[in-house]
Design a protein around this motif. Structure first.
Motif, mmCIF file in Angstrom:
data_model
loop_
_atom_site.group_PDB
_atom_site.id
_atom_site.type_symbol
_atom_site.label_atom_id
_atom_site.label_comp_id
_atom_site.label_asym_id
_atom_site.label_seq_id
_atom_site.Cartn_x
_atom_site.Cartn_y
_atom_site.Cartn_z
ATOM 1 N N HIS A 306 0.812 -1.231 0.000
ATOM 2 C CA HIS A 306 0.000 0.000 0.000
ATOM 3 C C HIS A 306 0.839 1.273 0.000
ATOM 4 O O HIS A 306 0.322 2.361 0.215
ATOM 5 C CB HIS A 306 -0.992 0.044 1.177
ATOM 6 C CG HIS A 306 -1.832 -1.194 1.307
ATOM 7 N ND1 HIS A 306 -2.713 -1.596 0.330
ATOM 8 C CD2 HIS A 306 -1.909 -2.120 2.295
ATOM 9 C CE1 HIS A 306 -3.308 -2.719 0.719
ATOM 10 N NE2 HIS A 306 -2.825 -3.059 1.893
ATOM 11 N N SER A 323 -2.298 3.613 -1.268
ATOM 12 C CA SER A 323 -3.437 3.873 -0.373
ATOM 13 C C SER A 323 -2.994 4.393 0.988
ATOM 14 O O SER A 323 -3.759 5.059 1.693
ATOM 15 C CB SER A 323 -4.269 2.595 -0.192
ATOM 16 O OG SER A 323 -5.368 2.828 0.654
ATOM 17 N N LYS A 324 -1.740 4.098 1.364
ATOM 18 C CA LYS A 324 -1.249 4.536 2.675
ATOM 19 C C LYS A 324 -0.994 6.046 2.716
ATOM 20 O O LYS A 324 -0.764 6.618 3.780
ATOM 21 C CB LYS A 324 0.031 3.769 3.027
ATOM 22 C CG LYS A 324 0.306 3.786 4.517
ATOM 23 C CD LYS A 324 1.429 2.876 4.897
ATOM 24 C CE LYS A 324 1.537 2.741 6.390
ATOM 25 N NZ LYS A 324 1.656 4.009 7.098
ATOM 26 N N THR A 326 -2.230 9.020 3.331
ATOM 27 C CA THR A 326 -3.458 9.569 3.924
ATOM 28 C C THR A 326 -3.321 11.062 4.241
ATOM 29 O O THR A 326 -4.169 11.631 4.917
ATOM 30 C CB THR A 326 -3.827 8.806 5.218
ATOM 31 O OG1 THR A 326 -2.736 8.893 6.127
ATOM 32 C CG2 THR A 326 -4.137 7.345 4.927
ATOM 33 N N ALA A 420 -7.963 10.243 4.753
ATOM 34 C CA ALA A 420 -8.303 9.011 5.466
ATOM 35 C C ALA A 420 -9.367 8.254 4.668
ATOM 36 O O ALA A 420 -9.994 8.800 3.758
ATOM 37 C CB ALA A 420 -8.806 9.336 6.869
ATOM 38 N N SER A 421 -9.576 6.995 5.032
ATOM 39 C CA SER A 421 -10.383 6.081 4.200
ATOM 40 C C SER A 421 -11.775 5.820 4.747
ATOM 41 O O SER A 421 -12.553 5.102 4.132
ATOM 42 C CB SER A 421 -9.637 4.739 4.106
ATOM 43 O OG SER A 421 -9.351 4.285 5.422
ATOM 44 N N ASN A 427 -10.387 0.823 6.424
ATOM 45 C CA ASN A 427 -9.089 1.448 6.712
ATOM 46 C C ASN A 427 -8.323 1.544 5.391
ATOM 47 O O ASN A 427 -8.848 1.153 4.338
ATOM 48 C CB ASN A 427 -8.293 0.623 7.737
ATOM 49 C CG ASN A 427 -8.311 -0.869 7.408
ATOM 50 O OD1 ASN A 427 -8.199 -1.253 6.245
ATOM 51 N ND2 ASN A 427 -8.475 -1.703 8.418
ATOM 52 N N TYR A 428 -7.095 2.073 5.441
ATOM 53 C CA TYR A 428 -6.363 2.251 4.186
ATOM 54 C C TYR A 428 -6.004 0.909 3.528
ATOM 55 O O TYR A 428 -5.905 0.807 2.305
ATOM 56 C CB TYR A 428 -5.118 3.137 4.377
ATOM 57 C CG TYR A 428 -3.943 2.466 5.059
ATOM 58 C CD1 TYR A 428 -3.079 1.631 4.348
ATOM 59 C CD2 TYR A 428 -3.685 2.663 6.410
ATOM 60 C CE1 TYR A 428 -2.009 1.009 4.969
ATOM 61 C CE2 TYR A 428 -2.615 2.046 7.035
ATOM 62 C CZ TYR A 428 -1.788 1.222 6.312
ATOM 63 O OH TYR A 428 -0.735 0.601 6.929
ATOM 64 N N GLU A 429 -5.820 -0.153 4.360
ATOM 65 C CA GLU A 429 -5.521 -1.484 3.785
ATOM 66 C C GLU A 429 -6.712 -1.988 2.963
ATOM 67 O O GLU A 429 -6.538 -2.512 1.856
ATOM 68 C CB GLU A 429 -5.208 -2.505 4.880
ATOM 69 C CG GLU A 429 -3.905 -2.263 5.613
ATOM 70 C CD GLU A 429 -4.103 -1.599 6.958
ATOM 71 O OE1 GLU A 429 -3.255 -1.807 7.836
ATOM 72 O OE2 GLU A 429 -5.094 -0.863 7.132
ATOM 73 N N ARG A 431 -8.984 -0.178 1.555
ATOM 74 C CA ARG A 431 -9.049 0.650 0.336
ATOM 75 C C ARG A 431 -8.040 0.157 -0.704
ATOM 76 O O ARG A 431 -8.370 -0.016 -1.883
ATOM 77 C CB ARG A 431 -8.766 2.112 0.703
ATOM 78 C CG ARG A 431 -8.697 3.054 -0.476
ATOM 79 C CD ARG A 431 -8.693 4.513 -0.035
ATOM 80 N NE ARG A 431 -7.550 4.841 0.821
ATOM 81 C CZ ARG A 431 -7.427 5.994 1.482
ATOM 82 N NH1 ARG A 431 -8.366 6.915 1.408
ATOM 83 N NH2 ARG A 431 -6.366 6.218 2.234
#
Length: 441
Positions: A306, A323-324, A326, A420-421, A427-429, A431
């Protein structure tokens, strides 16, 4: 001693487990619902717990309360705990009281996970007995309870540092500072930055503090703060007598002796990763790891999931999962490393973002913007005068389909959300995994 743990996730369970193993009276309380696998672990360990509510009388009768980092410090129960003067700690503070292992703690707005993983890889590759924890991997407290490591490499967030009293790493690293999580710090950048600097506040002169000499906020605050640890800088802009720096094609670390390595030999790409590699190498040198071993680790390290993760190349289009990212600064690094015309997927839960930092990069590198969120208006309003092609989507499927239709062979599709997701994803994982799934479909 009565211990209460707030939050029943990875760090909460780990803290409760450690307390139980040390023979302390422990009770875990989660205002939300606890996941089934953690419930089973709590039952197996004989730890009393509640979910869906907080028994305030019981919580406020504790001698020591351990707070999971996901609980906002402005939550009502936290105000009541503070009013009563009960010791309130994060899991890293609690666990650190029960181990004599040397702790290497890493914080910063960006690059924490990559640098933490890289330092862990350097130590593991040198056959040291080392654990990985904090904001990454398994609970630090649970490892302290079950393992016998000589070193711990911990990724540490400002939220965890808000709740420390005695936490004292052997080596601390502050990689960089940028405006992030300002909603939790009264929209005050300096207040957030000072929370990060708490990583060094208990260190003594036999400890080490690694910092970024190119970071403006860090340098401003270092003029005001008294750091007792031995301070070692790194820089991409200037040659240093001691510390880590960049020449035209090499990274150099001067400490005891000199370590150098060609940039194109590094496993990680991008200028920000040269900085991360310098910081990690300084930590390796402090721990007396040989130059050869550090070089081997820097060439064999595999990038973090990510974080600028190459997903696939389909019909000549590269798909990258970041995705990480944020916050805006993380996306800055991602866009900076793009070499091809980029279709940029952005959006989510805004944390007080200021997009001016990436305005120039977007103009130069981005051919189209695909917004992904329940409310995309702020991003659209900021970029509508600067980019003709802006699209609004509210699902990953739509975002990937739209990005695909806008890209051609030789382009890159980059998921780097700046946000943020939690509007659409767990969470970002979650996403990042959904992005990869849609790409591969």
């Amino acid at each position: 001693m009565k211990i209460v743990v707030l939050g029943g996730g990875e760090s909460g369970f780990g803290a409760a487990y450690l307390a139980k193993k040390k023979g302390l009276e422990v009770f875990l309380s989660d205002k939300g619902l606890i996941k089934e696998d953690y419930k089973k672990l709590l039952l197996d360990a004989g730890i009393e717990y509640e979910e869906g509510k907080h028994d305030e009388d019981r919580i406020l009768a504790a001698n020591w309360i351990i707070k999971s980092p996901g609980i906002p410090k402005k939550a009502e129960i936290i105000s009541k705990i503070n009013k009563k003067g009960i010791r309130l700690s994060s899991e890293i503070e609690f666990a650190s009281e029960f181990t004599d292992a040397k702790i290497i703690a890493i914080t910063g707005s960006n690059g924490k996970t990559t640098t933490t993983s890289l330092i862990y890889h350097i130590l593991k590759n040198d056959d040291l007995k080392v654990g990985l924890g904090g904001n990454i991997g398994k609970s630090f407290a649970k490892q302290v309870a079950d393992e016998n490591f000589d070193y711990y490499v911990l990724e540490v967030s400002s939220f965890q540092l808000d709740d420390i009293q005695n936490f004292r790493p052997y080596i601390s690293l502050l990689l960089n500072l940028s405006q992030d999580h300002l909603d939790q710090y009264n929209y005050n950048y300096e207040e957030y930055a000072l929370a990060k600097f708490r990583i060094a506040e208990n260190q003594e002169n036999d400890n080490f503090f690694i910092y970024n000499k190119d970071d403006e906020m860090s340098m401003n605050l270092l003029e005001k703060l008294e750091i007792k640890a031995k301070m070692i800088p790194f820089s991409l802009k200037e040659k240093l007598k001691e510390g880590g720096y960049l020449t035209e094609d090499k990274m150099v670390v001067k400490l005891h002796d000199e370590f150098s390595m060609k940039i194109d030999e590094l496993a990680l790409v991008g200028n920000h990763n040269v900085a991360n590699s310098l910081a990690a190498s300084i930590a390796g040198k402090i721990l007396k790891i040989s130059n050869e071993s550090i070089r081997n680790s820097l060439t064999t390290f595999q990038a973090v999931e990510h974080r600028l993760e190459q997903v696939a190349e389909i019909n000549g289009v590269r798909f990258i999962n970041d995705s990480k990212a944020t916050n805006v600064n993380a996306t800055y690094y991602a866009l900076e490393s793009m070499k091809q015309p980029t279709v940029w997927i952005v959006g989510g839960t805004d944390k007080g973002n200021d997009y001016t930092e990436i305005e120039d990069l977007v103009k130069r590198k981005v051919k189209a913007i695909v917004c992904l969120g329940l409310d995309n208006q702020k991003i659209i309003d900021f970029f509508k005068e600067k980019k003709e092609l802006i699209y609004s989507t509210s699902s990953m499927e739509d975002a990937v389909k739209t990005a695909k239709s806008l890209s051609k062979s030789g382009d890159t599709v980059l998921l780097s959300p700046c946000c943020a997701s939690f509007d659409l994803f767990e969470n970002y994982e979650d996403r990042g995994n959904k992005f990869k799934k849609e790409v591969l479909k």
